[in-house]
Scaffold this motif. Structure first.
Motif, PDB file in Angstrom:
ATOM      1  N   PRO A 150       0.890  -1.007   0.369  1.00  0.00           N
ATOM      2  CA  PRO A 150       0.035   0.181   0.296  1.00  0.00           C
ATOM      3  C   PRO A 150       0.992   1.093   0.430  1.00  0.00           C
ATOM      4  O   PRO A 150       0.340   2.568  -0.587  1.00  0.00           O
ATOM      5  CB  PRO A 150      -0.574   0.066   1.307  1.00  0.00           C
ATOM      6  CG  PRO A 150      -0.852  -1.374   1.446  1.00  0.00           C
ATOM      7  CD  PRO A 150       0.285  -2.281   0.897  1.00  0.00           C
ATOM      8  N   GLU A 151       2.015   1.251   0.818  1.00  0.00           N
ATOM      9  CA  GLU A 151       2.587   2.646   0.722  1.00  0.00           C
ATOM     10  C   GLU A 151       3.679   2.642  -1.405  1.00  0.00           C
ATOM     11  O   GLU A 151       3.627   3.610  -0.999  1.00  0.00           O
ATOM     12  CB  GLU A 151       4.139   2.070   1.620  1.00  0.00           C
ATOM     13  CG  GLU A 151       4.974   1.084   0.967  1.00  0.00           C
ATOM     14  CD  GLU A 151       4.394   0.469   1.888  1.00  0.00           C
ATOM     15  OE1 GLU A 151       5.714  -0.971   2.319  1.00  0.00           O
ATOM     16  OE2 GLU A 151       3.757   0.039   2.202  1.00  0.00           O
ATOM     17  N   PHE A 153       0.525   6.264   8.565  1.00  0.00           N
ATOM     18  CA  PHE A 153       0.575   4.999   7.498  1.00  0.00           C
ATOM     19  C   PHE A 153       0.392   3.965   9.023  1.00  0.00           C
ATOM     20  O   PHE A 153       0.867   3.736   9.832  1.00  0.00           O
ATOM     21  CB  PHE A 153       1.581   4.791   7.174  1.00  0.00           C
ATOM     22  CG  PHE A 153       0.854   3.627   6.122  1.00  0.00           C
ATOM     23  CD1 PHE A 153       0.528   3.996   4.971  1.00  0.00           C
ATOM     24  CD2 PHE A 153       2.332   3.014   6.251  1.00  0.00           C
ATOM     25  CE1 PHE A 153       0.540   3.216   3.842  1.00  0.00           C
ATOM     26  CE2 PHE A 153       1.616   1.666   5.190  1.00  0.00           C
ATOM     27  CZ  PHE A 153       1.598   1.896   4.276  1.00  0.00           C
ATOM     28  N   ALA A 154      -0.696   3.236   8.106  1.00  0.00           N
ATOM     29  CA  ALA A 154      -0.901   1.901   8.102  1.00  0.00           C
ATOM     30  C   ALA A 154      -1.377   0.917   7.719  1.00  0.00           C
ATOM     31  O   ALA A 154      -1.705   0.966   6.709  1.00  0.00           O
ATOM     32  CB  ALA A 154      -2.010   2.026   9.466  1.00  0.00           C
ATOM     33  N   LYS A 155      -1.451  -0.661   8.087  1.00  0.00           N
ATOM     34  CA  LYS A 155      -1.199  -0.847   6.771  1.00  0.00           C
ATOM     35  C   LYS A 155      -0.545  -2.557   7.363  1.00  0.00           C
ATOM     36  O   LYS A 155      -1.257  -3.030   8.157  1.00  0.00           O
ATOM     37  CB  LYS A 155      -0.186  -2.004   5.209  1.00  0.00           C
ATOM     38  CG  LYS A 155       0.868  -2.073   6.429  1.00  0.00           C
ATOM     39  CD  LYS A 155       2.048  -2.133   4.769  1.00  0.00           C
ATOM     40  CE  LYS A 155       2.730  -3.126   5.195  1.00  0.00           C
ATOM     41  NZ  LYS A 155       4.189  -2.750   3.702  1.00  0.00           N
ATOM     42  N   LEU A 156      -2.153  -3.640   7.142  1.00  0.00           N
ATOM     43  CA  LEU A 156      -2.486  -4.564   7.392  1.00  0.00           C
ATOM     44  C   LEU A 156      -2.473  -5.484   6.055  1.00  0.00           C
ATOM     45  O   LEU A 156      -2.767  -5.137   5.061  1.00  0.00           O
ATOM     46  CB  LEU A 156      -4.280  -5.011   7.430  1.00  0.00           C
ATOM     47  CG  LEU A 156      -4.642  -6.123   7.702  1.00  0.00           C
ATOM     48  CD1 LEU A 156      -3.839  -6.986   9.408  1.00  0.00           C
ATOM     49  CD2 LEU A 156      -5.900  -6.375   8.440  1.00  0.00           C
ATOM     50  N   ASP A 157      -0.845  -6.546   6.154  1.00  0.00           N
ATOM     51  CA  ASP A 157      -0.646  -7.201   5.429  1.00  0.00           C
ATOM     52  C   ASP A 157      -1.382  -9.008   4.977  1.00  0.00           C
ATOM     53  O   ASP A 157      -1.014 -10.139   6.198  1.00  0.00           O
ATOM     54  CB  ASP A 157       0.903  -7.698   5.538  1.00  0.00           C
ATOM     55  CG  ASP A 157       1.120  -8.316   3.780  1.00  0.00           C
ATOM     56  OD1 ASP A 157       0.547  -8.718   3.210  1.00  0.00           O
ATOM     57  OD2 ASP A 157       2.238  -7.646   3.376  1.00  0.00           O
ATOM     58  N   LYS A 199      -5.407  -8.723  -0.523  1.00  0.00           N
ATOM     59  CA  LYS A 199      -5.136  -9.089   1.025  1.00  0.00           C
ATOM     60  C   LYS A 199      -5.260  -8.246   1.955  1.00  0.00           C
ATOM     61  O   LYS A 199      -4.080  -8.183   2.851  1.00  0.00           O
ATOM     62  CB  LYS A 199      -4.558 -10.754   0.625  1.00  0.00           C
ATOM     63  CG  LYS A 199      -5.479 -11.818  -0.070  1.00  0.00           C
ATOM     64  CD  LYS A 199      -6.796 -11.916   0.025  1.00  0.00           C
ATOM     65  CE  LYS A 199      -7.633 -13.014   0.199  1.00  0.00           C
ATOM     66  NZ  LYS A 199      -8.719 -13.198   0.251  1.00  0.00           N
ATOM     67  N   ARG A 200      -4.236  -7.312   0.831  1.00  0.00           N
ATOM     68  CA  ARG A 200      -3.136  -5.901   1.984  1.00  0.00           C
ATOM     69  C   ARG A 200      -4.358  -4.480   1.462  1.00  0.00           C
ATOM     70  O   ARG A 200      -4.815  -4.448   0.801  1.00  0.00           O
ATOM     71  CB  ARG A 200      -1.649  -5.960   1.137  1.00  0.00           C
ATOM     72  CG  ARG A 200      -1.696  -6.908   0.715  1.00  0.00           C
ATOM     73  CD  ARG A 200      -0.086  -7.477   0.465  1.00  0.00           C
ATOM     74  NE  ARG A 200       1.354  -7.632  -0.037  1.00  0.00           N
ATOM     75  CZ  ARG A 200       1.520  -7.902  -0.186  1.00  0.00           C
ATOM     76  NH1 ARG A 200       2.079  -7.824  -1.732  1.00  0.00           N
ATOM     77  NH2 ARG A 200       2.796  -8.914  -0.122  1.00  0.00           N
ATOM     78  N   PHE A 201      -4.585  -4.440   3.009  1.00  0.00           N
ATOM     79  CA  PHE A 201      -5.165  -3.067   2.957  1.00  0.00           C
ATOM     80  C   PHE A 201      -4.178  -2.048   3.481  1.00  0.00           C
ATOM     81  O   PHE A 201      -3.265  -2.452   4.690  1.00  0.00           O
ATOM     82  CB  PHE A 201      -6.306  -3.783   4.412  1.00  0.00           C
ATOM     83  CG  PHE A 201      -7.095  -4.787   3.824  1.00  0.00           C
ATOM     84  CD1 PHE A 201      -7.903  -4.542   2.755  1.00  0.00           C
ATOM     85  CD2 PHE A 201      -6.782  -5.716   4.066  1.00  0.00           C
ATOM     86  CE1 PHE A 201      -8.900  -5.195   2.506  1.00  0.00           C
ATOM     87  CE2 PHE A 201      -6.936  -6.815   3.939  1.00  0.00           C
ATOM     88  CZ  PHE A 201      -8.317  -6.811   3.183  1.00  0.00           C
ATOM     89  N   GLY A 202      -3.974  -0.660   3.019  1.00  0.00           N
ATOM     90  CA  GLY A 202      -3.101   0.508   3.998  1.00  0.00           C
ATOM     91  C   GLY A 202      -4.090   1.618   3.701  1.00  0.00           C
ATOM     92  O   GLY A 202      -5.508   1.889   3.519  1.00  0.00           O
ATOM     93  N   PHE A 203      -3.723   2.667   5.401  1.00  0.00           N
ATOM     94  CA  PHE A 203      -4.752   3.652   5.429  1.00  0.00           C
ATOM     95  C   PHE A 203      -3.351   4.968   5.546  1.00  0.00           C
ATOM     96  O   PHE A 203      -2.551   4.255   5.835  1.00  0.00           O
ATOM     97  CB  PHE A 203      -5.358   3.582   6.309  1.00  0.00           C
ATOM     98  CG  PHE A 203      -5.857   5.171   6.789  1.00  0.00           C
ATOM     99  CD1 PHE A 203      -7.024   5.103   6.214  1.00  0.00           C
ATOM    100  CD2 PHE A 203      -5.192   5.335   8.820  1.00  0.00           C
ATOM    101  CE1 PHE A 203      -7.106   6.657   7.325  1.00  0.00           C
ATOM    102  CE2 PHE A 203      -6.082   6.544   8.911  1.00  0.00           C
ATOM    103  CZ  PHE A 203      -6.554   7.574   8.100  1.00  0.00           C
ATOM    104  N   ALA A 204      -3.742   6.088   4.879  1.00  0.00           N
ATOM    105  CA  ALA A 204      -2.422   6.723   5.045  1.00  0.00           C
ATOM    106  C   ALA A 204      -3.180   8.633   5.536  1.00  0.00           C
ATOM    107  O   ALA A 204      -4.135   8.802   5.086  1.00  0.00           O
ATOM    108  CB  ALA A 204      -1.530   6.942   4.352  1.00  0.00           C
ATOM    109  N   MET A 205      -2.663   9.666   5.697  1.00  0.00           N
ATOM    110  CA  MET A 205      -2.635  11.023   6.045  1.00  0.00           C
ATOM    111  C   MET A 205      -1.613  11.886   5.471  1.00  0.00           C
ATOM    112  O   MET A 205      -0.415  10.805   6.329  1.00  0.00           O
ATOM    113  CB  MET A 205      -3.593  11.033   7.628  1.00  0.00           C
ATOM    114  CG  MET A 205      -4.941  10.311   8.013  1.00  0.00           C
ATOM    115  SD  MET A 205      -5.079  10.725   9.680  1.00  0.00           S
ATOM    116  CE  MET A 205      -6.013  11.949   9.416  1.00  0.00           C
ATOM    117  N   ALA A 265      -6.250   2.653   0.724  1.00  0.00           N
ATOM    118  CA  ALA A 265      -6.170   2.129  -0.427  1.00  0.00           C
ATOM    119  C   ALA A 265      -6.557   0.007   0.135  1.00  0.00           C
ATOM    120  O   ALA A 265      -6.174  -0.680   0.535  1.00  0.00           O
ATOM    121  CB  ALA A 265      -4.823   1.885  -0.604  1.00  0.00           C
ATOM    122  N   VAL A 266      -6.916  -0.824  -0.733  1.00  0.00           N
ATOM    123  CA  VAL A 266      -7.598  -1.971  -1.206  1.00  0.00           C
ATOM    124  C   VAL A 266      -7.143  -2.691  -1.903  1.00  0.00           C
ATOM    125  O   VAL A 266      -7.420  -2.184  -3.057  1.00  0.00           O
ATOM    126  CB  VAL A 266      -9.353  -1.967  -1.220  1.00  0.00           C
ATOM    127  CG1 VAL A 266      -9.286  -3.351  -0.655  1.00  0.00           C
ATOM    128  CG2 VAL A 266      -9.929  -1.596   0.342  1.00  0.00           C
TER     129      VAL A 266
END
Length: 527
Positions: free
Chosen positions: A86-87, A97-101, A157-163, A183-184
């Motif tokens: 996601p980055e 920033f955070a993500k789940l992989d 299967k990857r998710f991300g979030f950013a500000m 981001a999906v």
């Protein structure tokens, strides 16, 4: 959580380019993901339902990570390995920033399967290896979608979030100068577009696609701002500090989070949100109003033997709070030398030095402690070394009962302090036992280490215990360590089979403005 429109502000943004052709969403208060420093405006009207910005919260906090691990370990999919992160679609100016992989490498997948086999039966009974965490999220939050038909065929299967900071009022998620996007990962853009258009009809949502990801935002202005930021300075993965910090915490992680503390606090301090009667700097309570600098990163990692949560700080400063502190020589030798039947332990190196530095900074805070030492003719700061030594450890042994019973009954212990004053410690131990009508503990020496023992202590060493080795692996050069042997507690209503719960441990390492915290759990259900 979402907020209503503030007075005199329209509830819609000017129309702009939209994937799917829907009007743009409201720029005013689409909800503040993750709740980090968000202002709390007054409620002017009943809030409208805006669930799309619950998705980052649900993905980051609501998805049960152990369930995700078990699911990943028991699922075989084509094209499972590799792919972008996601980055690579978020701007380098991101301050959070955070993500789940959930798309592990081959080595991770093997670790997940082995770790899942070690979980206690109580945990395994609550987890369904065939359950897809994404299904639960979609069915609970977007019940107008059919997961099997509308979502599963394209969901990656990857998710991300950013500000990130923005000058565009329309792109801001609230009145704090910040924009945000989610981001999906997608495997089929056409199928994803059809489903997201359905969501767009019911939620405040704009979306577009970049490099195998669907980017979700509250309106088109946010997506335009994201594109302009990337065009100007590139993507987050190429940002020097972020890349260096991610390398430090290591790869093969299940979840990660990162924040630029200095930039985030500056943006919050400069925002007009303080007009709602709340400090706009979320770190004021921690820093006493001082400016904060530096960055933090956190990760969740699953190895075959343990689950690990790690937090690192980089160049963190608040005023001059950390500049004058000197890190002592690290080492947990005293802790690993505790008896092998130790149930709970804490230990460290240079605790006397740290205590002295704290005392020199705020001597008045030690008034009661100094008064207690007067009877033993001990003065500070020399007394810190006399009592703690240069390497220190305390272990509680031979516990009978549940965790809540540990300190309510008599218990055994051993205290080790390298370089401490044996005569002084013996005097204090004797005085304390007389005051409580108990037999005095034994005081002995092990080389240059003073050893105080009371009750039943084992003849072996804690460092030889297999589970101690698992949770404390690689922490030998830390400054502080903690350990708990969960297998020794008696069964009760909360833990039916403590022998399956293994041990937990952690360590702290610091060097001025840099440091790290590691916490691990090594279950013993299958071992």
């Amino acid at each position: 959580m979402s907020y209503p429109d503030p007075p005199n502000q329209p509830s819609w943004a000017p129309p702009g380019p939209q994937t799917g052709g829907q009007p743009a969403g409201q720029p005013g208060y689409p909800g503040y993901p993750m709740g980090m420093g968000a202002p709390q405006p007054p409620q002017y009207a009943a809030p409208r339902k805006k669930r799309i910005w619950m998705v980052p919260v649900a993905a980051g906090l609501g998805v049960v990570l152990l369930a995700s691990t078990v699911w990943a370990a028991n699922t075989v999919l084509g094209g499972w390995f590799g792919g972008p992160q996601p980055e690579t679609v978020m701007p380098s100016s991101s301050v959070m920033f955070a993500k789940l992989d959930l798309k592990p490498s081959g080595g991770q997948l093997a670790n997940y399967a082995e770790f899942a086999g070690k979980l206690p039966d109580e945990v395994k009974d609550e987890l369904d290896p065939e359950s897809d965490p994404a299904r639960d999220l979609v069915e609970s939050e977007f019940d107008y979608l059919d997961y099997d038909k509308d979502v599963e065929p394209w969901l990656g299967k990857r998710f991300g979030f950013a500000m990130w900071e923005t000058d565009s009022e329309a792109a801001q998620v609230s009145r704090d100068g910040m924009a945000a996007a989610f981001a999906v990962a997608v495997t089929d853009e056409d199928a994803a577009r059809t489903a997201l258009q359905e969501v767009q009809k019911k939620e405040d949502l704009s979306f577009d696609f970049r490099d195998d990801f669907a980017l979700l935002a509250p309106n088109s202005a946010t997506l335009s701002d994201l594109d302009s930021k990337i065009a100007a300075s590139g993507t987050l993965d190429a940002q020097e500090d972020f890349a260096s910090d991610m390398q430090s915490i290591g790869g093969d992680t299940l979840a990660t989070a990162w924040m630029d503390l200095g930039e985030f606090s500056r943006i919050q301090a400069d925002s007009p949100s303080s007009g709602y009667g709340r400090s706009s700097n979320p770190f004021d309570d921690l820093t006493g109003g001082e400016d904060v600098e530096g960055r933090v990163a956190m990760s969740l990692k699953i190895e075959s033997e343990y689950a690990e949560v790690r937090g690192d700080m980089f160049d963190v400063k608040s005023g001059n709070a950390l500049d004058d502190y000197k890190a002592p020589e690290p080492g947990l030798e005293a802790m690993s030398s505790l008896p092998n039947n130790t149930v709970m332990a804490v230990g460290g190196s240079g605790l006397d030095s740290v205590a002295e530095q704290v005392w020199e900074e705020n001597p008045d805070d030690f008034g009661d402690f100094e008064d207690a030492l007067d009877a033993q003719d001990v003065s500070l700061p020399e007394g810190f070394t006399q009592l703690l030594g240069s390497k220190t450890a305390l272990g509680i042994t031979d516990v009978e009962g549940s965790f809540d019973d540990v300190f309510s009954n008599d218990f055994s212990l051993q205290y080790r302090a390298t370089g401490a004053d044996a005569d002084l410690l013996e005097e204090i131990a004797t005085a304390m036992s007389e005051a409580n009508y108990k037999s005095a503990p034994g005081v002995d020496t092990d080389g240059d280490t003073v050893v105080i023992s009371s009750g039943a202590t084992g003849a072996g060493k804690l460092g030889d215990d297999a589970f101690f080795q698992r949770v404390m692996e690689g922490t030998e050069d830390s400054h502080v360590g903690v350990y708990m042997n969960l297998r020794e507690f008696s069964p009760d209503d909360d833990i039916a089979n403590p022998e399956q719960w293994g041990a937990v441990g952690g360590a702290v390492n610091f060097d001025g403005s840099n440091g790290s915290i590691v916490a691990r759990w090594a279950p013993s259900g299958g071992a």
